[in-house]
Design an enzyme around this catalytic site. Structure first.
Site, short mmCIF file in Angstrom:
data_model
loop_
_atom_site.label_atom_id
_atom_site.label_comp_id
_atom_site.label_asym_id
_atom_site.label_seq_id
_atom_site.Cartn_x
_atom_site.Cartn_y
_atom_site.Cartn_z
N LYS A 136 0.84 -1.21 0.00
CA LYS A 136 0.00 0.00 0.00
C LYS A 136 0.87 1.26 0.00
O LYS A 136 0.65 2.17 -0.80
CB LYS A 136 -0.92 0.03 1.25
CG LYS A 136 -1.83 -1.18 1.38
CD LYS A 136 -2.80 -1.03 2.54
CE LYS A 136 -2.16 -1.02 3.92
NZ LYS A 136 -1.56 -2.31 4.33
N ARG B 272 -9.40 0.84 9.07
CA ARG B 272 -9.01 -0.54 9.38
C ARG B 272 -10.10 -1.26 10.18
O ARG B 272 -9.93 -2.42 10.53
CB ARG B 272 -7.74 -0.53 10.22
CG ARG B 272 -6.45 -0.76 9.43
CD ARG B 272 -5.31 -0.64 10.40
NE ARG B 272 -4.10 -1.28 10.03
CZ ARG B 272 -3.05 -0.68 9.47
NH1 ARG B 272 -3.12 0.59 9.15
NH2 ARG B 272 -1.94 -1.34 9.25
N ARG C 114 12.15 -5.67 5.09
CA ARG C 114 11.83 -4.30 4.67
C ARG C 114 12.58 -3.22 5.45
O ARG C 114 12.78 -3.33 6.65
CB ARG C 114 10.33 -4.12 4.88
CG ARG C 114 9.81 -2.73 4.64
CD ARG C 114 8.35 -2.74 4.41
NE ARG C 114 7.58 -2.76 5.65
CZ ARG C 114 6.26 -2.59 5.68
NH1 ARG C 114 5.59 -2.44 4.56
NH2 ARG C 114 5.62 -2.60 6.81
N ARG D 247 -0.30 -8.54 13.74
CA ARG D 247 -0.84 -7.61 12.73
C ARG D 247 -1.74 -8.35 11.75
O ARG D 247 -2.78 -7.82 11.34
CB ARG D 247 0.32 -6.91 11.99
CG ARG D 247 1.01 -5.87 12.87
CD ARG D 247 2.39 -5.53 12.38
NE ARG D 247 2.42 -4.74 11.16
CZ ARG D 247 3.50 -4.58 10.41
NH1 ARG D 247 4.65 -5.18 10.73
NH2 ARG D 247 3.46 -3.82 9.34
N ARG E 122 11.31 -0.81 10.81
CA ARG E 122 10.23 -0.53 11.75
C ARG E 122 10.26 -1.51 12.92
O ARG E 122 10.56 -2.68 12.74
CB ARG E 122 8.88 -0.67 11.03
CG ARG E 122 8.57 0.55 10.19
CD ARG E 122 7.39 0.32 9.32
NE ARG E 122 6.25 -0.31 9.98
CZ ARG E 122 5.02 -0.37 9.44
NH1 ARG E 122 4.81 0.19 8.27
NH2 ARG E 122 4.05 -0.97 10.07
P1 AMP Z 1 0.95 0.67 8.97
O1 AMP Z 1 2.08 1.59 8.80
O2 AMP Z 1 -0.25 1.06 8.16
O3 AMP Z 1 1.32 -0.78 8.77
O4 AMP Z 1 0.49 0.79 10.51
C1 AMP Z 1 1.37 0.46 11.56
C2 AMP Z 1 0.62 0.30 12.87
O5 AMP Z 1 -0.01 1.54 13.20
C3 AMP Z 1 -0.51 -0.73 12.87
O6 AMP Z 1 -0.04 -2.04 13.11
C4 AMP Z 1 -1.37 -0.20 14.01
O7 AMP Z 1 -0.79 -0.47 15.26
C5 AMP Z 1 -1.28 1.31 13.80
N1 AMP Z 1 -2.33 1.79 12.86
C6 AMP Z 1 -2.14 2.36 11.64
N2 AMP Z 1 -3.29 2.71 11.07
C7 AMP Z 1 -4.26 2.34 11.94
C8 AMP Z 1 -5.68 2.40 11.91
N3 AMP Z 1 -6.34 2.92 10.85
N4 AMP Z 1 -6.36 1.93 13.00
C9 AMP Z 1 -5.72 1.42 14.06
N5 AMP Z 1 -4.39 1.31 14.15
C10 AMP Z 1 -3.64 1.76 13.10
#
Ligand code: AMP
Length: 216
Positions: free
Chosen positions: A14, A88, A127, A172, A161
């Protein structure tokens, strides 16, 4: 101009595709993950609580992420918004439609990036990204040309990360299947869903996304 959601499990690509759309179509990327990572480094109590939840791979509360999106969602901007990693959960999806309606805007497409779990583990554990410009790399499939230096901006701030490890990834993925994957049915029923093969080459995925966008 189009407002779109990129939907898919962690590691589906994404962020990578969102960055291309920013460059190629002047779209505006709204990544709640990036916003939360920024909050993590803010040194505030909220940042500390967010870090604890994120590093384990769990979802942050709806209230926090909806608040973050609300702050950024101004009137129409550039080529439109890319919602990357948001919504989400179903309450987040409802909040997004209400917010867009309030701003006189519409959601033009929801693009599901389909990938299988085996590919995700390999993608996520190798990554790393540039802390300065956000360019995404991978140890095996896309290493930076000069080790330790970002190809795109020359920064030496290449990072991994905290949640890109096998244990957090398991959580996740569970969170994704339990709370996020119901959105696929939700947007399908609303006639807004398009699906692309996230396992294809990066350029091929971008071409599939372009086709969806050109129809909006
Ligand atoms: P991402 O960078 O999109 O993979 O997000 C990393 C982490 O941020 C996720 O595993 C969640 O802990 C938190 N996170 C990101 N976006 C959301 C969301 N829309 N709702 C809840 N937690 C989120």
């Amino acid at each position: 101009m189009a407002n779109i959601i990129l939907l898919g499990p962690p590691g589906a690509g994404k962020g990578t595709q969102a960055k291309r759309l920013v460059d190629e179509r002047a779209m505006v990327q709204l990544s709640t993950g990036d916003m939360l990572r920024e909050a993590k480094t803010s040194g505030t109590e909220m940042g500390r609580r967010v870090a604890e939840v994120m590093d384990k791979g769990q979802l942050v509360t709806d209230e926090i992420v909806i608040g973050l999106i609300e702050e950024k969602l101004t009137g129409a901007q550039g080529g439109g918004f890319i919602f990357d990693g948001f919504p989400r959960t179903l309450p987040q999806a409802d909040a997004l439609s209400a917010l867009l309606a309030r701003k006189g805007q519409a959601l033009d497409a929801v693009i599901e990036m389909q990938v299988d779990d085996d590919a995700l583990v390999a993608r996520i554990t190798g990554r790393y990204t540039c802390g300065n410009c956000g360019e995404v790399y991978h140890d095996q499939t896309r290493p930076s040309k000069v080790a330790g230096t970002c190809d795109a901006c020359g920064s030496h701030d290449l990072r991994r990360r905290a949640d890109d490890n096998e244990l957090a990834l398991k959580t996740r993925l569970m969170e994704y299947y339990k709370k996020t994957s119901p959105l696929i049915g939700y947007y399908y029923a609303k006639g807004e869903l398009s699906t692309v093969n996230g396992l294809a080459e990066m350029d091929a995925v971008a071409a599939e996304i372009a086709k969806v966008l050109d129809k909006t």
